[in-house]
Design a protein around this motif. Structure first.
Motif, PDB file in Angstrom:
ATOM      1  N   GLY A 189      90.904  53.978  33.746  1.00 31.85           N
ATOM      2  CA  GLY A 189      90.448  53.575  32.416  1.00 31.85           C
ATOM      3  C   GLY A 189      91.410  52.708  31.635  1.00 31.85           C
ATOM      4  O   GLY A 189      91.527  52.858  30.419  1.00 31.85           O
ATOM      5  N   CYS A 190      92.096  51.797  32.313  1.00 27.98           N
ATOM      6  CA  CYS A 190      92.978  50.887  31.587  1.00 27.98           C
ATOM      7  C   CYS A 190      92.753  49.458  32.070  1.00 27.98           C
ATOM      8  O   CYS A 190      92.036  49.224  33.052  1.00 27.98           O
ATOM      9  N   SER A 191      93.362  48.511  31.400  1.00 30.63           N
ATOM     10  CA  SER A 191      93.289  47.118  31.814  1.00 30.63           C
ATOM     11  C   SER A 191      94.277  46.869  32.950  1.00 30.63           C
ATOM     12  O   SER A 191      95.363  47.472  32.980  1.00 30.63           O
ATOM     13  N   PRO A 192      93.936  45.990  33.895  1.00 36.42           N
ATOM     14  CA  PRO A 192      94.907  45.632  34.946  1.00 36.42           C
ATOM     15  C   PRO A 192      96.229  45.124  34.373  1.00 36.42           C
ATOM     16  O   PRO A 192      97.284  45.312  34.998  1.00 36.42           O
ATOM     17  N   ALA A 193      96.192  44.527  33.202  1.00 42.24           N
ATOM     18  CA  ALA A 193      97.415  44.003  32.582  1.00 42.24           C
ATOM     19  C   ALA A 193      98.336  45.119  32.082  1.00 42.24           C
ATOM     20  O   ALA A 193      99.486  44.859  31.724  1.00 42.24           O
ATOM     21  N   ASP A 194      97.828  46.349  32.041  1.00 43.48           N
ATOM     22  CA  ASP A 194      98.625  47.493  31.577  1.00 43.48           C
ATOM     23  C   ASP A 194      99.264  48.275  32.724  1.00 43.48           C
ATOM     24  O   ASP A 194      99.902  49.305  32.482  1.00 43.48           O
ATOM     25  N   GLY A 205      94.275  62.449  40.359  1.00 42.24           N
ATOM     26  CA  GLY A 205      93.379  62.860  41.425  1.00 42.24           C
ATOM     27  C   GLY A 205      92.911  64.293  41.321  1.00 42.24           C
ATOM     28  O   GLY A 205      91.957  64.690  41.994  1.00 42.24           O
ATOM     29  N   LYS A 206      93.582  65.092  40.473  1.00 43.20           N
ATOM     30  CA  LYS A 206      93.189  66.496  40.302  1.00 43.20           C
ATOM     31  C   LYS A 206      92.507  66.731  38.963  1.00 43.20           C
ATOM     32  O   LYS A 206      91.643  67.598  38.832  1.00 43.20           O
ATOM     33  N   LEU A 207      92.907  65.967  37.945  1.00 49.21           N
ATOM     34  CA  LEU A 207      92.288  66.043  36.625  1.00 49.21           C
ATOM     35  C   LEU A 207      91.694  64.680  36.298  1.00 49.21           C
ATOM     36  O   LEU A 207      92.248  63.649  36.696  1.00 49.21           O
ATOM     37  N   PRO A 208      90.576  64.643  35.575  1.00 50.58           N
ATOM     38  CA  PRO A 208      90.041  63.337  35.175  1.00 50.58           C
ATOM     39  C   PRO A 208      90.992  62.655  34.193  1.00 50.58           C
ATOM     40  O   PRO A 208      91.452  63.281  33.227  1.00 50.58           O
ATOM     41  N   ILE A 209      91.326  61.401  34.456  1.00 47.11           N
ATOM     42  CA  ILE A 209      92.230  60.641  33.586  1.00 47.11           C
ATOM     43  C   ILE A 209      91.504  59.385  33.125  1.00 47.11           C
ATOM     44  O   ILE A 209      91.129  58.546  33.948  1.00 47.11           O
ATOM     45  N   ASP A 210      91.292  59.280  31.817  1.00 40.08           N
ATOM     46  CA  ASP A 210      90.654  58.096  31.229  1.00 40.08           C
ATOM     47  C   ASP A 210      91.547  57.594  30.110  1.00 40.08           C
ATOM     48  O   ASP A 210      91.533  58.105  28.995  1.00 40.08           O
ATOM     49  N   LEU A 211      92.342  56.586  30.428  1.00 42.36           N
ATOM     50  CA  LEU A 211      93.325  56.078  29.463  1.00 42.36           C
ATOM     51  C   LEU A 211      92.697  55.241  28.359  1.00 42.36           C
ATOM     52  O   LEU A 211      93.391  54.861  27.415  1.00 42.36           O
ATOM     53  N   SER A 212      91.399  54.974  28.460  1.00 43.57           N
ATOM     54  CA  SER A 212      90.715  54.323  27.343  1.00 43.57           C
ATOM     55  C   SER A 212      90.452  55.320  26.224  1.00 43.57           C
ATOM     56  O   SER A 212      90.149  54.938  25.086  1.00 43.57           O
ATOM     57  N   VAL A 213      90.577  56.608  26.530  1.00 47.11           N
ATOM     58  CA  VAL A 213      90.328  57.678  25.559  1.00 47.11           C
ATOM     59  C   VAL A 213      91.601  58.452  25.226  1.00 47.11           C
ATOM     60  O   VAL A 213      91.852  58.794  24.066  1.00 47.11           O
ATOM     61  N   LEU A 214      92.421  58.742  26.232  1.00 44.37           N
ATOM     62  CA  LEU A 214      93.632  59.539  26.015  1.00 44.37           C
ATOM     63  C   LEU A 214      94.622  58.792  25.117  1.00 44.37           C
ATOM     64  O   LEU A 214      94.901  57.608  25.339  1.00 44.37           O
TER      65      LEU A 214
END
Length: 380
Positions: A58-63, A181-190
């Protein structure tokens, strides 16, 4: 072969990952900075992998920066923020139970003149939000807290910490090596500014990691000598490693719910056998019973000793770990269990079993019963 229950230390390379990597060792071996066709082929694979990896978290490739592993990612985050925002006047907050890849850089920053606060934890390995709030000062530039503890599996309240950091204008770094891989990670929200990852914890290759570093946050580069990774991390990119890492993340993201169900079953089955063989007073489960990653199961067997247990398990073909540091061939008492203020008999007899792909319920059954037999033999 024996029974491998040390997946929190490293994991076997997934066959599909190896298959994805091989062409970049043989056919597409060019330097991605080269402008000829060999280099362009490597650069295409690098860009494609960066885009796929970024989309998965959930992030941009530039990040996204690719590094040599979780250790380099953690070091880059800590030193990069401090150098950018405060130098020796900076204040950094972390916890007493971080991986040494955060603790040692933090200790070095303290020796360099920075002020570092190491937050305590409760007996389950959780920080207290009131302790964090009290530790914040006007000169605080960084909070670094791991997502999932690598020894006991306790999950920290990352969203709550991140919201507090944002409200105070403080950069927030998360070591997510055991969470990916074990917990959902969405850096657009976190609410996270920096997050560290490692491939070999999710059946990817060793020697490749990643760092999410938000473009909103200036970060001083720590590896110099080239313009790779948007001038944030010099050095010829490990193209095969990046391709493998991206493939391993794809496999985990497609299967993480099933993975967590399976590892939860392994953990529960092992605990049931210990209860049956040793009784409720014969072992102690370490970590938080409500917020823990299921693939890590840390158990103490008071009346025995970790080193003796691990040697006997190894003789039985069972690979487990202490989770604590090894120095000159002998185990040091776990800094995590010490920080949790557990009794010495618990700290000195802890074994970390960690589960993953390739394990089966039959293996867990065998390992649990053999462990119980060893414990009873030692106690006699």
């Amino acid at each position: 072969m024996g029974i491998y229950l040390d997946h929190a230390a490293t994991t076997p390379l997934h066959p599909e990952v190896l298959e994805a990597m091989m062409p970049y060792y043989t056919d597409y071996f060019g330097n991605p900075s080269s402008i000829h066709s060999y280099g362009r082929a490597a650069k295409t694979a690098l860009d494609r992998s960066r885009s796929a990896f970024s989309a998965a978290i959930g992030c941009s490739p530039a990040d996204l920066l690719f590094t040599s592993g979780g250790t380099e990612s953690n070091n880059t985050a800590l030193y990069g923020v401090v150098e950018t925002f405060g130098g020796k006047r900076a204040h950094v907050i972390t916890t007493q139970i971080e991986h040494h890849a955060v603790l040692h850089p933090a200790e070095r920053l303290a020796r360099m003149g920075c002020d570092v606060t190491f937050l305590p934890v409760d007996m389950t390995g959780l920080i207290r939000m009131e302790d964090l709030e009290e530790a914040i000062r006007p000169e605080t530039v960084l909070i670094s807290v791991m997502y999932v503890n690598n020894e006991v599996g306790t999950i920290q309240p990352i969203e709550e910490i991140g919201r507090l950091a944002r409200s105070r204008g403080i950069a927030f770094h998360v070591d997510a090596v055991q969470a990916l891989g074990k917990l959902p990670i969405d850096l657009s929200v976190l609410p996270v500014d920096l997050m560290s990852f490692s491939a070999h914890k999710i059946n990817g290759p060793k020697g490749i990691g990643a760092l999410f570093a938000s473009r909103k946050l200036q970060l001083a580069p720590q590896v110099l000598g080239g313009s790779q990774e948007r001038k944030k991390r010099a050095g010829t990119e490990n193209v095969a490693g990046v391709v493998g890492f991206t493939k391993s993340l794809e496999i985990y993201n497609n299967n993480y719910k099933e993975y967590n169900i399976q590892t939860s079953e392994y953990r529960q089955h092992m605990e049931r056998i210990f209860l049956e063989e040793l009784g409720p007073d014969g072992f102690v489960v370490n970590g938080n019973p409500d917020v823990s990653a299921p693939h890590i199961f840390n158990v103490s067997f008071p009346g025995s000793h970790t080193e003796t247990l691990l040697m006997n398990l190894d003789l039985e073909g069972i690979a487990a770990a202490s989770g604590s540091a090894c120095s000159s061939g002998s185990l040091e008492l776990s800094h995590v269990l010490r920080a949790m203020d557990l009794p010495e008999s618990v700290c000195k007899s802890a074994v970390r079993f960690s589960f993953g792909f390739g394990n089966s319920i039959d293996q867990i059954e065998t390992a649990a019963r053999k462990t119980a037999t060893i414990v009873k033999r030692i106690r006699r």
